[in-house]
Write a protein that holds these residues in place. Structure first.
Motif, PDB file in Angstrom:
ATOM      1  N   GLY A  94      -7.557 -10.482 -84.591  1.00  0.00           N
ATOM      2  CA  GLY A  94      -8.602 -11.455 -84.281  1.00  0.00           C
ATOM      3  C   GLY A  94      -8.446 -12.745 -85.066  1.00  0.00           C
ATOM      4  O   GLY A  94      -8.719 -13.833 -84.549  1.00  0.00           O
ATOM      5  N   LEU A  95      -7.973 -12.642 -86.302  1.00  0.00           N
ATOM      6  CA  LEU A  95      -7.739 -13.855 -87.097  1.00  0.00           C
ATOM      7  C   LEU A  95      -6.616 -14.694 -86.487  1.00  0.00           C
ATOM      8  O   LEU A  95      -6.667 -15.926 -86.486  1.00  0.00           O
ATOM      9  N   GLY A  96      -5.593 -14.011 -85.951  1.00  0.00           N
ATOM     10  CA  GLY A  96      -4.526 -14.731 -85.275  1.00  0.00           C
ATOM     11  C   GLY A  96      -5.034 -15.436 -84.027  1.00  0.00           C
ATOM     12  O   GLY A  96      -4.653 -16.580 -83.742  1.00  0.00           O
ATOM     13  N   THR A  97      -5.889 -14.759 -83.271  1.00  0.00           N
ATOM     14  CA  THR A  97      -6.483 -15.362 -82.078  1.00  0.00           C
ATOM     15  C   THR A  97      -7.359 -16.553 -82.460  1.00  0.00           C
ATOM     16  O   THR A  97      -7.342 -17.593 -81.794  1.00  0.00           O
TER      17      THR A  97
ATOM     18  N   ALA B 136       4.127 -18.895 -77.133  1.00  0.00           N
ATOM     19  CA  ALA B 136       5.263 -17.973 -77.092  1.00  0.00           C
ATOM     20  C   ALA B 136       5.012 -16.755 -77.980  1.00  0.00           C
ATOM     21  O   ALA B 136       5.288 -15.610 -77.582  1.00  0.00           O
ATOM     22  N   HIS B 137       4.476 -16.986 -79.164  1.00  0.00           N
ATOM     23  CA  HIS B 137       4.200 -15.895 -80.113  1.00  0.00           C
ATOM     24  C   HIS B 137       3.173 -14.917 -79.541  1.00  0.00           C
ATOM     25  O   HIS B 137       3.362 -13.698 -79.606  1.00  0.00           O
ATOM     26  N   ALA B 138       2.114 -15.458 -78.974  1.00  0.00           N
ATOM     27  CA  ALA B 138       1.076 -14.605 -78.385  1.00  0.00           C
ATOM     28  C   ALA B 138       1.607 -13.858 -77.165  1.00  0.00           C
ATOM     29  O   ALA B 138       1.313 -12.668 -76.969  1.00  0.00           O
ATOM     30  N   ALA B 139       2.394 -14.532 -76.334  1.00  0.00           N
ATOM     31  CA  ALA B 139       2.948 -13.896 -75.135  1.00  0.00           C
ATOM     32  C   ALA B 139       3.878 -12.748 -75.512  1.00  0.00           C
ATOM     33  O   ALA B 139       3.868 -11.684 -74.871  1.00  0.00           O
TER      34      ALA B 139
ATOM     35  N   LEU C 157      -2.607 -17.811 -91.721  1.00  0.00           N
ATOM     36  CA  LEU C 157      -1.987 -17.330 -92.955  1.00  0.00           C
ATOM     37  C   LEU C 157      -2.399 -15.892 -93.244  1.00  0.00           C
ATOM     38  O   LEU C 157      -1.562 -15.014 -93.498  1.00  0.00           O
ATOM     39  N   VAL C 158      -3.707 -15.625 -93.186  1.00  0.00           N
ATOM     40  CA  VAL C 158      -4.224 -14.281 -93.473  1.00  0.00           C
ATOM     41  C   VAL C 158      -3.798 -13.305 -92.377  1.00  0.00           C
ATOM     42  O   VAL C 158      -3.491 -12.138 -92.652  1.00  0.00           O
ATOM     43  N   HIS C 159      -3.769 -13.771 -91.135  1.00  0.00           N
ATOM     44  CA  HIS C 159      -3.322 -12.934 -90.011  1.00  0.00           C
ATOM     45  C   HIS C 159      -1.895 -12.438 -90.247  1.00  0.00           C
ATOM     46  O   HIS C 159      -1.616 -11.241 -90.118  1.00  0.00           O
ATOM     47  N   GLY C 160      -1.002 -13.345 -90.601  1.00  0.00           N
ATOM     48  CA  GLY C 160       0.388 -12.958 -90.815  1.00  0.00           C
ATOM     49  C   GLY C 160       0.541 -12.011 -91.982  1.00  0.00           C
ATOM     50  O   GLY C 160       1.328 -11.062 -91.928  1.00  0.00           O
ATOM     51  N   PHE C 161      -0.229 -12.246 -93.044  1.00  0.00           N
ATOM     52  CA  PHE C 161      -0.143 -11.389 -94.226  1.00  0.00           C
ATOM     53  C   PHE C 161      -0.710 -10.000 -93.931  1.00  0.00           C
ATOM     54  O   PHE C 161      -0.199  -8.996 -94.425  1.00  0.00           O
TER      55      PHE C 161
ATOM     56  N   VAL D 202      -7.012 -14.991 -76.501  1.00  0.00           N
ATOM     57  CA  VAL D 202      -8.005 -16.068 -76.559  1.00  0.00           C
ATOM     58  C   VAL D 202      -9.377 -15.611 -77.060  1.00  0.00           C
ATOM     59  O   VAL D 202     -10.181 -16.421 -77.518  1.00  0.00           O
ATOM     60  N   VAL D 203      -9.657 -14.315 -76.976  1.00  0.00           N
ATOM     61  CA  VAL D 203     -10.958 -13.792 -77.424  1.00  0.00           C
ATOM     62  C   VAL D 203     -10.737 -13.011 -78.716  1.00  0.00           C
ATOM     63  O   VAL D 203     -10.104 -11.954 -78.699  1.00  0.00           O
ATOM     64  N   PRO D 204     -11.234 -13.518 -79.842  1.00  0.00           N
ATOM     65  CA  PRO D 204     -10.965 -12.854 -81.124  1.00  0.00           C
ATOM     66  C   PRO D 204     -11.802 -11.600 -81.361  1.00  0.00           C
ATOM     67  O   PRO D 204     -12.908 -11.461 -80.837  1.00  0.00           O
ATOM     68  N   PHE D 205     -11.218 -10.681 -82.127  1.00  0.00           N
ATOM     69  CA  PHE D 205     -11.891  -9.501 -82.665  1.00  0.00           C
ATOM     70  C   PHE D 205     -12.331  -8.486 -81.603  1.00  0.00           C
ATOM     71  O   PHE D 205     -13.270  -7.736 -81.828  1.00  0.00           O
TER      72      PHE D 205
END
Length: 201
Positions: A104-107, A72-75, A146-150, A91-94
């Protein structure tokens, strides 16, 4: 009246941002709970008031909830057209055009969580060592999230947001500290039980 309110809400450009940010914060809390429960579920000791299978069941169910919320978050990030986030950035980071490192960290976190949940549900198809090695990537997924959100959150420097981040780090660190403490005790008990004098009795 309620229909008018819903119409106005969906016409508000900020709605998707609120939903996206809200799911992100809730997701971090749930991932933290899942990781902490996963660590604690490996402790051999249990209590009559809190059996080990309860910890394991909570860990499994929260992990499944994390996957649903991750999707849901990604969509929501893709649907929101304020920034250009494409469907394959989920689905494909960076490779994203918008803040590729933080996105990319979130992915990466999404990929790790989905991998550990899938392997967890099909544990019997893996050897014990292979399963544990794959499952350890959940720590990397949590850290990446964690780092993605920050890094990408526009309100991540707010006091409440930093408080949530610090609390999540503290919960995981506390669970790891408990596990390391019990691990030493378990190893000493194993050595006593396998000693020649113990076996001779």
């Amino acid at each position: 009246m309620s229909l008018d309110f819903l119409t106005e809400a969906f016409q508000d450009d900020r709605l998707l941002w609120f939903l996206n940010r809200g799911t992100g914060v809730i997701l971090l809390v749930l991932m933290t709970a899942s990781v902490a429960l996963g660590v604690l579920s490996t402790v051999r000791a249990s209590s009559v008031f809190w059996p080990r299978f309860v910890t394991q069941g909570l860990h499994r169910n929260i992990s499944l909830l994390c996957v649903a919320l991750l999707i849901a978050h990604a969509a929501l990030a893709v649907i929101d057209e304020f920034v250009n986030i494409r469907w394959f950035d989920m689905v494909v980071p960076f490779v994203g055009e918008y803040q590729p490192l933080w996105l990319g960290l979130g992915t990466l976190a999404t990929d790790f969580v989905i991998l550990t949940v899938i392997t967890g549900l099909s544990r019997t198809r893996f050897g014990s060592r292979s399963w544990r090695t794959i499952h350890l990537t959940s720590y990397l997924g949590w850290l990446a999230g964690l780092v993605h959100g920050f890094g990408i959150g526009t309100d991540s420097r707010e006091v409440w947001s930093m408080g949530v981040t610090v609390a999540c780090v503290g919960v995981v660190a506390g669970a790891v500290a408990v596990r390391l403490g019990t691990l030493g005790t378990e190893r000493r008990m194993d050595r006593r039980q396998s000693s020649p004098g113990r076996r001779a009795r």
